[in-house]
Design a protein around this motif. Structure first.
Motif, short mmCIF file in Angstrom:
data_model
loop_
_atom_site.label_atom_id
_atom_site.label_comp_id
_atom_site.label_asym_id
_atom_site.label_seq_id
_atom_site.Cartn_x
_atom_site.Cartn_y
_atom_site.Cartn_z
N ASN A 47 49.66 36.79 56.08
CA ASN A 47 50.77 37.68 55.76
C ASN A 47 51.76 36.89 54.91
N LEU A 48 52.03 37.38 53.70
CA LEU A 48 52.90 36.67 52.76
C LEU A 48 54.38 37.06 52.91
N ARG A 49 54.72 37.78 53.95
CA ARG A 49 56.12 38.18 54.16
C ARG A 49 57.03 36.96 54.13
N GLY A 50 58.04 37.01 53.28
CA GLY A 50 59.00 35.92 53.18
C GLY A 50 58.58 34.80 52.22
N TRP A 51 57.35 34.83 51.72
CA TRP A 51 56.92 33.85 50.73
C TRP A 51 57.61 34.16 49.41
N THR A 52 57.74 33.17 48.54
CA THR A 52 58.39 33.38 47.25
C THR A 52 57.55 32.80 46.12
N LEU A 53 57.71 33.41 44.96
CA LEU A 53 57.10 32.96 43.72
C LEU A 53 58.25 32.83 42.73
N SER A 54 58.46 31.64 42.19
CA SER A 54 59.61 31.44 41.31
C SER A 54 59.23 30.67 40.06
N ASP A 55 60.07 30.83 39.04
CA ASP A 55 59.89 30.08 37.79
C ASP A 55 60.92 28.97 37.72
N ARG A 56 60.86 28.19 36.66
CA ARG A 56 61.76 27.05 36.48
C ARG A 56 63.22 27.48 36.35
N SER A 57 63.45 28.70 35.85
CA SER A 57 64.82 29.19 35.65
C SER A 57 65.43 29.77 36.91
N GLY A 58 64.66 29.86 37.98
CA GLY A 58 65.20 30.39 39.23
C GLY A 58 64.91 31.86 39.48
N ASN A 59 64.19 32.53 38.57
CA ASN A 59 63.77 33.90 38.84
C ASN A 59 62.83 33.85 40.03
N THR A 60 63.12 34.62 41.06
CA THR A 60 62.34 34.54 42.29
C THR A 60 61.89 35.92 42.75
N TYR A 61 60.61 36.01 43.07
CA TYR A 61 60.05 37.22 43.67
C TYR A 61 59.77 36.90 45.14
N ARG A 62 60.29 37.73 46.03
CA ARG A 62 60.06 37.54 47.47
C ARG A 62 59.05 38.59 47.93
N PHE A 63 57.98 38.11 48.54
CA PHE A 63 56.95 39.00 49.05
C PHE A 63 57.47 39.78 50.25
N GLY A 64 57.15 41.06 50.30
CA GLY A 64 57.44 41.87 51.47
C GLY A 64 56.32 41.70 52.48
N ASN A 65 56.14 42.67 53.33
CA ASN A 65 55.09 42.62 54.33
C ASN A 65 53.75 42.90 53.66
N PHE A 66 53.14 41.85 53.13
CA PHE A 66 51.89 41.98 52.38
C PHE A 66 50.83 41.08 52.99
N ARG A 67 49.72 41.67 53.39
CA ARG A 67 48.60 40.93 53.99
C ARG A 67 47.57 40.64 52.91
N LEU A 68 47.35 39.35 52.65
CA LEU A 68 46.35 38.92 51.68
C LEU A 68 45.09 38.54 52.45
N ASN A 69 44.08 39.38 52.34
CA ASN A 69 42.84 39.15 53.08
C ASN A 69 42.18 37.84 52.66
N GLY A 70 41.31 37.35 53.52
CA GLY A 70 40.56 36.14 53.21
C GLY A 70 39.67 36.35 51.99
N HIS A 71 39.50 35.30 51.20
CA HIS A 71 38.67 35.33 50.00
C HIS A 71 39.05 36.49 49.07
N SER A 72 40.35 36.69 48.91
CA SER A 72 40.81 37.74 47.99
C SER A 72 42.01 37.23 47.21
N GLN A 73 42.48 38.06 46.28
CA GLN A 73 43.62 37.66 45.46
C GLN A 73 44.46 38.88 45.13
N VAL A 74 45.68 38.61 44.70
CA VAL A 74 46.60 39.66 44.26
C VAL A 74 47.29 39.17 43.00
N ARG A 75 47.48 40.09 42.05
CA ARG A 75 48.23 39.76 40.84
C ARG A 75 49.67 40.23 41.02
#
Length: 164
Positions: free
Chosen positions: A81-109
């Motif tokens: 579960n990626l809830r609370g995880w973040t993806l950010s760039d060098r400038s500080g733009n940040t995306y915070r994951f909501g309640n998202f379940r990333l299944n095993g051996h899978s990916q999300v764009r």
């Protein structure tokens, strides 16, 4: 007296050696154009393909913005579960994951523009591009620990996209 002078000299030499040893890694780290990568925690979740240059005309249309993305993949068997995880760039733009379940051996764009979240696509709902020609994507878990980091552009020949 001679014994005290000898102890003082040894202490001074030891201090100078310690200071020189501490300065050496700092000088080596400053040799490049960026600071050393922070300590990463072990995780089955990692960054995958990154498209930092929207193909075609960059007109800030939602279609163009959504052609810019970062892939997050789960290389393990167990779902995360990626809830609370973040993806950010060098400038500080940040995306915070909501309640998202990333299944095993899978990916999300994770797309830059506006869209409807699905199992394979998440949207930052931004109206401007995030990922620059020379940038760094940092993925952190819900404890703010760096899980993965990917840099590209000036001196970083291992990027997954192409110039912006």
């Amino acid at each position: 007296m001679l014994r005290n002078a000898s102890r003082i000299a040894a202490a001074v030499v030891g201090s100078v050696a310690l200071a020189a040893a501490a300065a050496l890694p700092a000088a080596a780290a400053g040799h490049g154009h960026h600071a050393p990568a922070p300590h990463r925690v072990h995780s089955a979740v990692a960054l995958g393909a990154i498209q930092y240059d929207s193909p075609g005309r960059e007109d800030r249309s939602n279609r163009s913005l959504n052609a810019e993305f970062v892939t997050v993949k789960n290389n393990g068997r167990a779902a995360v579960n990626l809830r609370g995880w973040t993806l950010s760039d060098r400038s500080g733009n940040t995306y915070r994951f909501g309640n998202f379940r990333l299944n095993g051996h899978s990916q999300v764009r994770v797309h830059t523009g506006i869209g409807r979240n699905t199992r394979g696509d998440l949207y930052q709902d931004r109206r401007n591009y995030v990922w620059d020609n020379a940038d760094t994507a940092t993925l952190r878990n819900d404890h703010r620990q760096v899980v993965d980091i990917e840099s590209w552009g000036r001196g970083h020949g291992h990027g997954h996209g192409h110039g912006h």
